[in-house]
Motif scaffolding. Sequence first.
Motif, PDB file in Angstrom:
ATOM      1  N   MET C  32      10.946  16.562 -26.787  1.00 25.72           N
ATOM      2  CA  MET C  32      11.577  15.734 -25.772  1.00 25.72           C
ATOM      3  C   MET C  32      10.971  14.339 -25.701  1.00 25.72           C
ATOM      4  O   MET C  32      11.592  13.418 -25.224  1.00 25.72           O
ATOM      5  CB  MET C  32      11.393  16.364 -24.383  1.00 25.72           C
ATOM      6  CG  MET C  32      12.030  17.703 -24.219  1.00 25.72           C
ATOM      7  SD  MET C  32      13.783  17.474 -23.893  1.00 25.72           S
ATOM      8  CE  MET C  32      14.295  19.153 -23.691  1.00 25.72           C
ATOM      9  N   GLU C  80      15.115  22.302 -17.461  1.00 28.58           N
ATOM     10  CA  GLU C  80      15.645  21.598 -18.635  1.00 28.58           C
ATOM     11  C   GLU C  80      17.003  20.989 -18.321  1.00 28.58           C
ATOM     12  O   GLU C  80      17.272  19.839 -18.634  1.00 28.58           O
ATOM     13  CB  GLU C  80      15.767  22.571 -19.815  1.00 28.58           C
ATOM     14  CG  GLU C  80      15.946  21.881 -21.151  1.00 28.58           C
ATOM     15  CD  GLU C  80      17.388  21.803 -21.645  1.00 28.58           C
ATOM     16  OE1 GLU C  80      17.630  21.139 -22.654  1.00 28.58           O
ATOM     17  OE2 GLU C  80      18.282  22.393 -21.010  1.00 28.58           O
ATOM     18  N   ARG C  81      17.876  21.771 -17.695  1.00 30.93           N
ATOM     19  CA  ARG C  81      19.223  21.277 -17.388  1.00 30.93           C
ATOM     20  C   ARG C  81      19.172  20.105 -16.422  1.00 30.93           C
ATOM     21  O   ARG C  81      19.832  19.093 -16.614  1.00 30.93           O
ATOM     22  CB  ARG C  81      20.066  22.400 -16.756  1.00 30.93           C
ATOM     23  CG  ARG C  81      20.407  23.513 -17.699  1.00 30.93           C
ATOM     24  CD  ARG C  81      21.465  23.090 -18.686  1.00 30.93           C
ATOM     25  NE  ARG C  81      20.937  23.225 -20.038  1.00 30.93           N
ATOM     26  CZ  ARG C  81      21.654  23.090 -21.141  1.00 30.93           C
ATOM     27  NH1 ARG C  81      22.935  22.807 -21.070  1.00 30.93           N
ATOM     28  NH2 ARG C  81      21.095  23.205 -22.321  1.00 30.93           N
ATOM     29  N   ARG C  85      18.138  17.443 -19.669  1.00 30.81           N
ATOM     30  CA  ARG C  85      19.433  17.310 -20.295  1.00 30.81           C
ATOM     31  C   ARG C  85      20.327  16.319 -19.549  1.00 30.81           C
ATOM     32  O   ARG C  85      21.021  15.513 -20.155  1.00 30.81           O
ATOM     33  CB  ARG C  85      20.106  18.687 -20.336  1.00 30.81           C
ATOM     34  CG  ARG C  85      21.390  18.733 -21.102  1.00 30.81           C
ATOM     35  CD  ARG C  85      21.202  18.181 -22.512  1.00 30.81           C
ATOM     36  NE  ARG C  85      22.239  18.665 -23.389  1.00 30.81           N
ATOM     37  CZ  ARG C  85      22.122  19.795 -24.094  1.00 30.81           C
ATOM     38  NH1 ARG C  85      21.029  20.496 -24.022  1.00 30.81           N
ATOM     39  NH2 ARG C  85      23.105  20.183 -24.859  1.00 30.81           N
ATOM     40  N   SER C  95      12.976  11.285 -15.955  1.00 30.72           N
ATOM     41  CA  SER C  95      12.816  12.709 -16.237  1.00 30.72           C
ATOM     42  C   SER C  95      11.510  13.232 -15.657  1.00 30.72           C
ATOM     43  O   SER C  95      11.467  14.305 -15.065  1.00 30.72           O
ATOM     44  CB  SER C  95      12.788  12.951 -17.748  1.00 30.72           C
ATOM     45  OG  SER C  95      14.077  13.130 -18.224  1.00 30.72           O
ATOM     46  N   GLY C 186      20.641  19.054 -29.395  1.00 30.02           N
ATOM     47  CA  GLY C 186      20.626  19.554 -28.020  1.00 30.02           C
ATOM     48  C   GLY C 186      20.240  21.031 -27.963  1.00 30.02           C
ATOM     49  O   GLY C 186      19.429  21.442 -27.140  1.00 30.02           O
ATOM     50  N   PHE C 190      16.912  22.775 -26.264  1.00 28.05           N
ATOM     51  CA  PHE C 190      17.043  23.851 -25.292  1.00 28.05           C
ATOM     52  C   PHE C 190      16.185  25.049 -25.689  1.00 28.05           C
ATOM     53  O   PHE C 190      15.418  25.593 -24.891  1.00 28.05           O
ATOM     54  CB  PHE C 190      18.517  24.242 -25.183  1.00 28.05           C
ATOM     55  CG  PHE C 190      18.774  25.400 -24.265  1.00 28.05           C
ATOM     56  CD1 PHE C 190      18.762  25.215 -22.901  1.00 28.05           C
ATOM     57  CD2 PHE C 190      19.009  26.663 -24.776  1.00 28.05           C
ATOM     58  CE1 PHE C 190      18.988  26.282 -22.051  1.00 28.05           C
ATOM     59  CE2 PHE C 190      19.239  27.730 -23.936  1.00 28.05           C
ATOM     60  CZ  PHE C 190      19.225  27.540 -22.562  1.00 28.05           C
TER      61      PHE C 190
END
Lengths: 258, 303, 299
Positions: C32, C80-81, C85, C95, C186, C190
């Motif tokens: 990330m 994460e979502r 993301r 973030s 992506g 994840f």
Amino acid sequence: MLEIDGIAAAYGNIEALRGVDLLVEEGGITCLLGPNGAGKTTLMMTIAGILKPRRGTISFLDRNITGMTPSGVVRRGIALVPENRLVFPDMNVHENLVAGAYLRLGKRKSQVQQDIDHVFERFPRLQERSKQMAGTLSGGEQQMLAVARALMARPKLLMMDEPSLGLAPLVVEEIFRIISDLNADGTTIFLVEQNAHMALQVADHFFLLEQGQVTFSGKPGQLSEHEVIQRAYLGKGPQRNQPAADQGRPDRTTLPSG
Amino acid sequence: MDDIYLITILSNIGMISFIALSAYLLLVVGEISFGQQAFFAVSAYGSGIATAMWGWPIWLGLLWGALVAGAAALVVAIPTVRLRGLYFSVATLAFAEMVRLIFEIFTYQVEIDGELVGPDGSDGFRDIRAIYDSNVSAFEYMLIIYGLLAVVLIGFLILERSRLGAIFRMIGEDPMLTEMQGLNVTKYKILAVVMAGIVAGIGGALYAHLATYVEPKIFNVMLGVHALAYGLIGGLGTAFGPLIGVAIDIGLLESIRAISGYRMIVFGGLVAVLLIVRPRGLLDEAAMHWLRGRWRGLIRAEN
Amino acid sequence: MVDFIQNCLDGIMLGSSYALLAIGFTLIFGVMRRLNLSYGPSIMVGAFVGTLVYLEFKANAVAIAAATVVGAVIVGIYVERLCFRAIRRGAAVASMVSSFVIWMQLEEIVTVVFPDRTYFFPPMVTADPIDLGPFFFKVENIVMFAVAAVMTVLLHWLLQYTRFGLALRAVSENPRAALFMGINVGAVMFLAFVIASAFGGVAAYLIVSADGQITPLFGLWATFKGLIAMMLGGMGSIPGAILGGLLLGVVEAQSIWYLGTEYRDLSAYFLLFLFLVFRPGGLMGQLAVERELAATRRV
């Protein structure tokens, strides 16, 4: 082979492509020339599926690939050698090549090994450095690796974004020799370049992209090299006044590497 | 009773605003600090020692606290200024935690009127009574807090319109480009860290005297990360941003009693959604640009 | 000398749990390039799910461990979502701050559901320490070390010898280039999050069951131990995370013995600060840092 029809795309709010039409013929070397900021890289990104176009269609081998995901585009047979090479610096040369065949790794492992042997035949320098980390290679070697890695996807069409960027003149010549060889062996090539002088020597057909639009399409020789270079560097389109002939032809075709 | 409650909340908002502004200043130069609480702490202790143990007047104690914080900031800035991104952030975190842990074992006490006064390790530092001894009421002290906050804020607003402020923003956007303009990025960054240290220090000194008691665990990393979050919630486009962040968190949510006990569940969710929509906060650079345009338009219309 | 070696052994045992935390951290950071402050709190929630399973069903150690891991992974996915993301590229600070406010949120949710704050957590084994010559070992520490070692070997295999591992390394080295290879970036991110959360869940179970209790403060503790160990080892490097974790453990054990408990964290942060100033790349990441610096200078 690759047909681009009225593509418009934007980076944020800036419309970088404003209705681009372009055709890449199978078996040849097609070249896209144009100044910085004309939208060349944007076009590459759009074809590769990274950017979604606002309008227009892209079709490849008579199938519509507009808006497809990047992996879908690779699967259809288009591989990209990206600007600035973007090798994986902390993987060795061999691993970089395996990554290039990522989509085939699940099923056909032996085939991938064959392809690596094949690529090493073409690039013996890479074989010598097979266990070396890609980040420690020279600029020219990294460019070779980027090309080899893209070949590992077994592309029908190889797109190259500014392969000569940042390389010394001798290395640039070597890269262009590789491009001709690849083409002679049957790979269709779509080349984006700023180095118009070198590009015109290998191209079968070329386009000029200025301010997001194609302003010329033809064969090398149809336009004087001088004019091509003027327009490829400075974006002096025909609609404007032509500059005086002595107005400094840019001769810095390459940046010093390293 | 409600008056005192209101004064306490407002005083808290004021004091926390200093540390939020301090973290914001570093965000402007493109660095994230998890450690502004260190300067808050150093100044709280420093000014407390000055007034309670050395008998200095309050105003001198506050000034001294801010100066000590600035000096501490200089000490951190010199070795860490060449670090970037997460490396800098974690270095500030390490420094701040070191400061806190040193205060956990730092003992320095003298006998005044038969009582031991001074910091006593993890038991903290009691009886910083200067404002009560000189009969400053809670309301008056709140005015002092806001007076100083106004001074600092005006300083920030002037800074934002000055060449120095422009250089700070440029470093935040692209330090390399700034360097190529012939500006000494290292020097300006050290300056920013020291300024931020002083601003946090003012807050710390004010805090020590209002609370009369400081203990090391108040200055843990939560304080610093909250300070950082306030700037990002309120927006990175203006020095009012961090104040808005503080006001929303402490002022608005703490005073809605219906959600007491669930405050962070609500606040956390709200902020997470806000950051998706506005990753640089409510009043980000674009919003400020628009607002300034509207403002100028209004003035033109008046004329 | 015996003391010193015993401290080193204790430190390595303790450090193996730090290493697991750091591996999770470094996996997330690697793909990330953003800091997940919620990492510790999400595995803390996992441990509370384990506690719940224990309180409600008097479940055995395996079930509790499984519940802890599953809980950590579910919360990890939530983080994460929401914090990664959904926030656009190039907004790394957003973030990070988002992961911080979600940390606060998770902590408060746990406090509401578990109002007593400190809860008993059943030990995984009850056995006397083993003597080996002048040295002694606690059984739970040996288990901790063994599990950490097995997980590390598994992860190494996953990263070096599988297709997914190749994709994960490609994404962490250059996400843009990974896209051009046809890698679904992506999805890789994840899955990296899921794996990291699972690692964290295992670490949480080992640590908490060795302690015999759990509090919401475990989240803070885990985030910062993992972060320090990751930085000591070198950001984004798995071997670095392991070495960093072990180094941190040994330094803490030695300071407790020779200086006293109150110096435990102080020496850890002091070491971290020295590393950042003199060798920001940590034990294993210096090359990458220098390459970055060199690239900056070239431009």
